[in-house]
Write a protein that holds these residues in place. Structure first.
Motif, PDB file in Angstrom:
ATOM      1  N   ARG A 501       0.976  -1.035  -0.177  1.00 58.49           N
ATOM      2  CA  ARG A 501      -0.280   0.016   0.077  1.00 58.49           C
ATOM      3  C   ARG A 501       0.823   1.383  -0.116  1.00 58.49           C
ATOM      4  O   ARG A 501       1.749   1.298   0.824  1.00 58.49           O
ATOM      5  N   PHE A 502       0.531   2.148  -0.808  1.00 58.07           N
ATOM      6  CA  PHE A 502       1.248   3.557  -0.869  1.00 58.07           C
ATOM      7  C   PHE A 502       0.489   4.717  -0.465  1.00 58.07           C
ATOM      8  O   PHE A 502      -0.875   4.658  -0.142  1.00 58.07           O
ATOM      9  N   GLN A 503       0.903   5.708  -0.094  1.00 61.82           N
ATOM     10  CA  GLN A 503       0.531   6.927   0.541  1.00 61.82           C
ATOM     11  C   GLN A 503      -0.126   7.879  -0.609  1.00 61.82           C
ATOM     12  O   GLN A 503      -1.292   8.442  -0.228  1.00 61.82           O
ATOM     13  N   THR A 504       0.361   7.863  -1.909  1.00 64.69           N
ATOM     14  CA  THR A 504      -0.243   8.996  -2.592  1.00 64.69           C
ATOM     15  C   THR A 504      -0.065   8.126  -4.010  1.00 64.69           C
ATOM     16  O   THR A 504       0.476   7.076  -4.216  1.00 64.69           O
ATOM     17  N   ASN A 505      -0.823   8.989  -5.260  1.00 65.43           N
ATOM     18  CA  ASN A 505      -0.991   8.300  -6.553  1.00 65.43           C
ATOM     19  C   ASN A 505       0.523   8.213  -7.089  1.00 65.43           C
ATOM     20  O   ASN A 505       0.712   7.868  -8.471  1.00 65.43           O
ATOM     21  N   ALA A 506       1.597   8.717  -6.441  1.00 62.35           N
ATOM     22  CA  ALA A 506       2.766   8.879  -7.138  1.00 62.35           C
ATOM     23  C   ALA A 506       3.559   7.634  -6.858  1.00 62.35           C
ATOM     24  O   ALA A 506       4.457   7.028  -7.312  1.00 62.35           O
ATOM     25  N   PHE A 507       2.924   6.624  -6.063  1.00 60.99           N
ATOM     26  CA  PHE A 507       3.350   5.532  -5.914  1.00 60.99           C
ATOM     27  C   PHE A 507       4.892   5.120  -5.416  1.00 60.99           C
ATOM     28  O   PHE A 507       5.701   4.268  -5.914  1.00 60.99           O
ATOM     29  N   ASP A 508       5.388   6.289  -4.679  1.00 59.26           N
ATOM     30  CA  ASP A 508       7.043   6.338  -4.385  1.00 59.26           C
ATOM     31  C   ASP A 508       7.171   6.351  -3.063  1.00 59.26           C
ATOM     32  O   ASP A 508       8.336   6.115  -2.657  1.00 59.26           O
ATOM     33  N   LYS A 509       5.941   6.085  -2.279  1.00 60.70           N
ATOM     34  CA  LYS A 509       6.361   6.071  -0.634  1.00 60.70           C
ATOM     35  C   LYS A 509       5.267   4.985  -0.192  1.00 60.70           C
ATOM     36  O   LYS A 509       4.081   5.506  -0.331  1.00 60.70           O
ATOM     37  N   SER A 510       5.742   4.135   0.400  1.00 62.34           N
ATOM     38  CA  SER A 510       4.753   3.205   1.027  1.00 62.34           C
ATOM     39  C   SER A 510       4.244   3.690   2.235  1.00 62.34           C
ATOM     40  O   SER A 510       4.780   4.647   2.879  1.00 62.34           O
ATOM     41  N   GLU A 511       2.876   3.101   2.670  1.00 63.90           N
ATOM     42  CA  GLU A 511       2.382   3.374   3.949  1.00 63.90           C
ATOM     43  C   GLU A 511       3.146   2.611   5.029  1.00 63.90           C
ATOM     44  O   GLU A 511       3.253   1.466   5.179  1.00 63.90           O
TER      45      GLU A 511
END
Length: 588
Positions: A501-511
């Protein structure tokens, strides 16, 4: 030789045939055959003197217990004795026929003499007064050495026939050859230290050469020592040794060892028979280098005797003078023909008269040993091949690409080959359910056959495969502790998938917040990763949500079905990347 030598000048044309040593007085004795005399000298080179003038002395032996010196008179065919200073000469024994005595040994503790004769080839044992003589062996022993054993017996080492080292008990029993040499040399003055025998070896072709030979009975190796020695003054001197004597009081406790222990014996008998007759085996032997070894047979049955139906355990045990013990155990199994197979063979092997015929790739008396193993990872395969399958160097074992060869583990005798799925000629194949990576392991040049099976022939080929399922379920909760999930097909292989799971729609930082709460109307961003090699892609066939971490729980909310997003969800992003990640965002 790694020592310094003291040169003692002797008259020209001297002929030294025998030598002995008195360690208490540090005095060396020798006999001069050509000069007809016996002399002695202090070890430091002082006090040299002739103690006896005697005709053709061939060999000497010191009795330091009784203060006597014994010698053989070659031309006069006699055995004589005197005090260590040369006084009180006695003729103890004289041959009336043409027999020439040569080497002589004395054992003052056990009270006997041993000498060797030529013309009539014999090794003779007698008392210290040279009476009650008896023939030990009918051979001419050019060199001899006797060794006392803890059980009050004595064995005799000898060099004979210009080629043979042997050993026998002094009663004539237990005679056996230690080593036969291919080159003929005249040997004399045999000595023993530990497992090593030393003697002077003389060759007359192409020219006269004297050498000191050393044979290690433990390692079965012959060493011919350099005939150039260094004197105390630093000068080098080439010698032609005629006689050699090794004197040592160092304890020797090398353990006894039984050699040639028989293998287990299996005999089949007819249905109406109750025993097997005349069952025999080759008797085991003893190492010659231990200290006076003896061996006894224990257990029921005899070599060459009858054995009854069933299993008979047999046992040899050996001892030596130092108290060491060695065991040899084997069995004789007598069974009826109907019992010889009895479903004993494993891994699909057939059975013929009690012997398992293994399929290719298996070994062992019951074909229980699998000789190959393939380990399949997400990106590579590793193949382990038992060295028993390979009749040569491990580097000759390779994948389809000959540069991808094996490496052997010297401890386990396992040859290992490793390749990524896109290297070493690996082929990718697929069907509706499976991705298969295959290669061929080959030893030497492949033959004309397609070679899909291991054989024990010189040309060996085996097809190796890693089969990985195309479809598998991975799951996770809204809490971002999803981790890595692996799956395999019967242990044949693994693809590595990861749902994250990621934090934003950039998919560069996981939750990373484990207590993260998702509210109504929030966006969820998920990525699915595949770890593999180029050429293997991925798409999401279905996706659903449950109210618990159990993927089979109800109620069940379908998000993607048959590759299509359900209409009540709003698809925000659906992208396929070449590096093996599929990402999408969902509007809750």
């Amino acid at each position: 030789m790694d020592t310094l030598f003291n040169l003692i000048p002797l008259p020209e044309n001297s002929g030294i045939n025998g030598i002995d040593y008195d360690p208490g007085n540090k005095m060396v004795y020798w006999n001069d055959f050509n000069m007809d005399r016996i002399s002695r000298i202090q070890l430091d080179g002082t006090n040299q003197e002739v103690i006896l003038s005697t005709n053709s002395p061939h060999s000497i032996a010191l009795d330091l217990v009784n203060g006597k010196i014994y010698w053989t008179m070659y031309n006069d065919r006699a055995i004589l004795r005197a005090n260590l200073d040369g006084s009180s000469v006695e003729e103890l024994f004289k041959y009336t026929s043409f027999v020439q005595p040569t080497s002589i040994l004395v054992d003052p503790v056990n009270g006997f003499l041993v000498w060797s004769t030529r013309i009539v080839n014999q090794v003779v044992k007698a008392t210290l007064n040279a009476i009650n003589e008896e023939v030990v062996r009918p051979i001419y022993a050019e060199g001899m050495f006797n060794e006392e054993c803890a059980d009050d017996t004595t064995r005799l080492f000898y060099y004979t026939k210009q080629t043979e080292l042997g050993v026998t008990n002094l009663d004539g029993s237990g005679d056996r050859t230690i080593k036969l040499f291919s080159d003929q040399t005249t040997g004399s003055s045999l000595s023993k230290y530990g497992s090593r025998l030393f003697w002077s070896a003389r060759s007359y072709s192409p020219s006269y050469t004297g050498l000191i030979n050393e044979y290690d009975m433990k390692s079965s190796t012959l060493t011919i020592h350099n005939s150039t020695v260094t004197l105390l003054n630093g000068d080098e001197l080439v010698i032609n040794p005629v006689t050699t004597r090794i004197i040592s009081h160092t304890p020797y406790n090398e353990p006894v060892a039984i050699e040639g222990c028989p293998d287990n014996i299996v005999v089949n008998i007819d249905e109406n028979a109750s025993n097997a007759s005349s069952i025999s085996w080759t008797e085991p032997g003893l190492n010659s280098w231990s200290s006076c070894p003896t061996m006894v047979f224990q257990g029921t049955g005899t070599n060459g005797g009858d054995f009854s139906l069933g299993i008979t355990e047999l046992h040899y045990q050996a001892h030596d003078a130092a108290g060491n013990i060695d065991d040899c155990q084997f069995s004789v199994t007598v069974r009826r023909f109907s019992d010889e197979c009895n479903n004993r063979c494993l891994n699909g092997a057939s059975c013929e008269q009690g012997v398992c015929e293994c399929l290719a790739g298996f070994d062992g008396d019951m074909c229980q040993d699998k000789l190959t193993a393939v380990e399949c990872g997400s990106t590579s395969m590793t193949v382990n091949v038992d060295a028993r399958l390979v009749p040569g160097d491990a580097s000759g074992v390779h994948f389809h690409n000959r540069s991808c060869n094996g490496v052997i583990n010297a401890t386990t005798d396992i040859i290992t080959l490793t390749t990524d799925y896109n290297e070493c000629g690996t082929i990718l194949e697929e069907d509706n359910t499976t991705v298969t990576f295959s290669n061929v392991i080959t030893y030497a040049k492949p033959g004309s056959e397609d070679g899909t099976a291991i054989t024990r022939k010189y040309h060996m080929q085996v097809r190796v495969e890693c089969c990985l399922k195309k479809e598998e379920v991975i799951s996770g909760s809204f809490r971002p502790q999803l981790g890595e999930v692996s799956f395999s097909d019967k242990g044949s292989g693994d693809f590595s998938l990861r749902l994250e799971r990621f934090q934003t729609n950039a998919f560069d930082k996981s939750e990373s917040e484990t207590t993260s709460v998702v509210g109504k109307g929030d966006y969820l961003y998920f990525g699915v990763y595949l770890e593999s090699v180029p050429g293997v892609g991925m798409f999401i066939d279905s996706c659903w949500a449950t109210t618990t971490q159990d993927s089979d729980a109800e109620p069940h909310y379908s998000l993607i079905s048959s590759g299509l997003v359900e209409l009540f969800m709003s698809l925000k992003k659906y992208i396929s990347y070449s590096d093996g990640i599929v990402v999408h965002s969902l509007d809750c």
